[in-house]
Motif scaffolding. Sequence first.
Motif, PDB file in Angstrom:
ATOM      1  N   PHE A 210       0.835  -1.203   0.000  1.00 57.30           N
ATOM      2  CA  PHE A 210       0.000   0.000   0.000  1.00 57.30           C
ATOM      3  C   PHE A 210       0.873   1.259   0.000  1.00 57.30           C
ATOM      4  O   PHE A 210       0.653   2.189  -0.783  1.00 57.30           O
ATOM      5  N   GLU A 214       1.182   4.128  -2.919  1.00 65.00           N
ATOM      6  CA  GLU A 214       0.842   5.510  -2.609  1.00 65.00           C
ATOM      7  C   GLU A 214       2.016   6.448  -2.886  1.00 65.00           C
ATOM      8  O   GLU A 214       1.840   7.549  -3.423  1.00 65.00           O
ATOM      9  N   SER A 215       3.224   6.027  -2.533  1.00 62.05           N
ATOM     10  CA  SER A 215       4.395   6.888  -2.722  1.00 62.05           C
ATOM     11  C   SER A 215       4.682   7.165  -4.189  1.00 62.05           C
ATOM     12  O   SER A 215       5.243   8.196  -4.542  1.00 62.05           O
ATOM     13  N   GLU A 217       2.173   7.147  -6.490  1.00 63.13           N
ATOM     14  CA  GLU A 217       0.891   7.593  -7.052  1.00 63.13           C
ATOM     15  C   GLU A 217       0.365   6.609  -8.100  1.00 63.13           C
ATOM     16  O   GLU A 217      -0.100   6.989  -9.172  1.00 63.13           O
ATOM     17  N   THR A 219      -2.171   4.552  -7.465  1.00 61.06           N
ATOM     18  CA  THR A 219      -3.585   4.298  -7.220  1.00 61.06           C
ATOM     19  C   THR A 219      -4.223   5.536  -6.611  1.00 61.06           C
ATOM     20  O   THR A 219      -3.583   6.584  -6.492  1.00 61.06           O
ATOM     21  N   SER A 220      -5.495   5.450  -6.235  1.00 56.54           N
ATOM     22  CA  SER A 220      -6.208   6.575  -5.631  1.00 56.54           C
ATOM     23  C   SER A 220      -6.971   6.079  -4.403  1.00 56.54           C
ATOM     24  O   SER A 220      -7.068   4.876  -4.156  1.00 56.54           O
ATOM     25  N   HIS A 221      -7.536   7.021  -3.647  1.00 56.54           N
ATOM     26  CA  HIS A 221      -8.222   6.665  -2.401  1.00 56.54           C
ATOM     27  C   HIS A 221      -9.431   5.761  -2.650  1.00 56.54           C
ATOM     28  O   HIS A 221      -9.751   4.904  -1.830  1.00 56.54           O
ATOM     29  N   GLN A 224      -8.111   2.292  -3.162  1.00 52.99           N
ATOM     30  CA  GLN A 224      -7.503   1.805  -1.927  1.00 52.99           C
ATOM     31  C   GLN A 224      -8.549   1.176  -1.014  1.00 52.99           C
ATOM     32  O   GLN A 224      -8.297   0.152  -0.375  1.00 52.99           O
ATOM     33  N   VAL A 261       0.587   1.281   7.781  1.00 48.02           N
ATOM     34  CA  VAL A 261       0.175   2.472   7.008  1.00 48.02           C
ATOM     35  C   VAL A 261       0.036   3.709   7.890  1.00 48.02           C
ATOM     36  O   VAL A 261       0.143   4.834   7.421  1.00 48.02           O
ATOM     37  N   HIS A 264      -2.396   6.586   6.852  1.00 47.67           N
ATOM     38  CA  HIS A 264      -2.355   6.985   5.442  1.00 47.67           C
ATOM     39  C   HIS A 264      -3.616   6.559   4.692  1.00 47.67           C
ATOM     40  O   HIS A 264      -3.950   7.152   3.668  1.00 47.67           O
ATOM     41  N   CYS A 265      -4.267   5.518   5.163  1.00 46.57           N
ATOM     42  CA  CYS A 265      -5.463   5.012   4.476  1.00 46.57           C
ATOM     43  C   CYS A 265      -6.715   5.623   5.088  1.00 46.57           C
ATOM     44  O   CYS A 265      -7.224   5.155   6.105  1.00 46.57           O
TER      45      CYS A 265
END
Length: 407
Positions: A210, A214-215, A217, A219-221, A224, A261, A264-265
């Motif tokens: 994950f 994210e680091s 970029e 994927t998106s929220h 996720q 995480v 972060h999620c």
Amino acid sequence: MEIGIVLILFCVSGYTMLAKSLSKTVITAPMFFIVLGLVMSQSGILEVHDSKEVLYLIAEIALIIILFLDASQIDLRQLKKQNTWPLRMLLIGLPLSIVLGTLAGYIFFPHWPLVMIALVAAIMAPTDAALGEAVVSNKSVPENERQTLTVESGLNDGLALPIILFLASLVAMSNAPQGDNLDWLIFGASQVLMGIAVGFFMGWSSGRLFLFGESRELTSHIYQGIGVLALTGTSYLMASLLGGNGFISAFVSGLAFGNIVKGHCRFIYQFAESEGQMLVWAAFIVVGLGLLPEALEHLTLPVAGYILVSLFLVRPIAIYISLIGTQSKPITRLFLGWFGPRGLATALFALIVSEQILGDYANAVLVVAINAVWMSVLLHGITASLGAQWYGKHVQGMMPKKQKNDV
């Protein structure tokens, strides 16, 4: 059945329109939805005897996601640094509740096997954050107390689960032929150990993946969130395929994932506050619809007496003892001891072990657990808002004037 489902959905919509106003009364969401399920069952609008498998599936899914989400929101490092109260309540209060509950059960159920009584006491030990929402969301209650109850209810169900499974295996072993005893002990041990191992691996590896995505970029929220739900189901199924317990795996996976995480999620918190509420409501409807009618039919004086002793004495005494030596005042220990309502964890744990393991003892466990849930929903629901307001004013009155002004 279609008419019953339509009526349930209509009632859910109606509750959401009045939720803010109802939150200021003694009517809580669990109270409303468990009664809704009972009314639907008793009126004959929604037949349940042909849909037991559906009810079991809903309960199973609810428990998996609740275990994962509760665990994933706990920051273990911050918990260890900032607040020792929940740690003491979990590490001392939870086992002590099981011990005291077993002693109390021996008084009310002298003809039951001791391991059976211990199993019921363990199922009665976990608490439910949903029933204490009026307390943990009341700003008049000091933050330390609110955080303590939130953390405890988030972790105690997962910590109690290995004990429950082990005791359930012992009950099943005592009911099995002599040659099968070793098989049941191996089964119980593998369920716990493999569940922990698979859950940790899935949560840790998914958390690393994950953060990598994210680091960069990748994927998106939105996606996720779908991934988190998929991880919950994968952790459960992988453990089951490898001979472990899926519920333990889901809890450990959430704990590992959340601490990797570290906030972060956003989906974890958003789901818990929105779609997660629907899941909790659906589970309470399931309890009222499919489990409560039969539990009420078999409610006896010993069962009622044991439940009341568990609510009024067993947990309060265990929590009071666990907090001796801290800076908590006696009134605070009593407050934290009382607001440990029994809810979904108690009901769903009883349902799961009775379906999978217990055999002849299944009905007795369900009767105690489900009756404990509705009694707790009623008693803790009525006292939550009023008790939180009283405690908040009481604590304010005990503060020095300078500290009151700072607050």
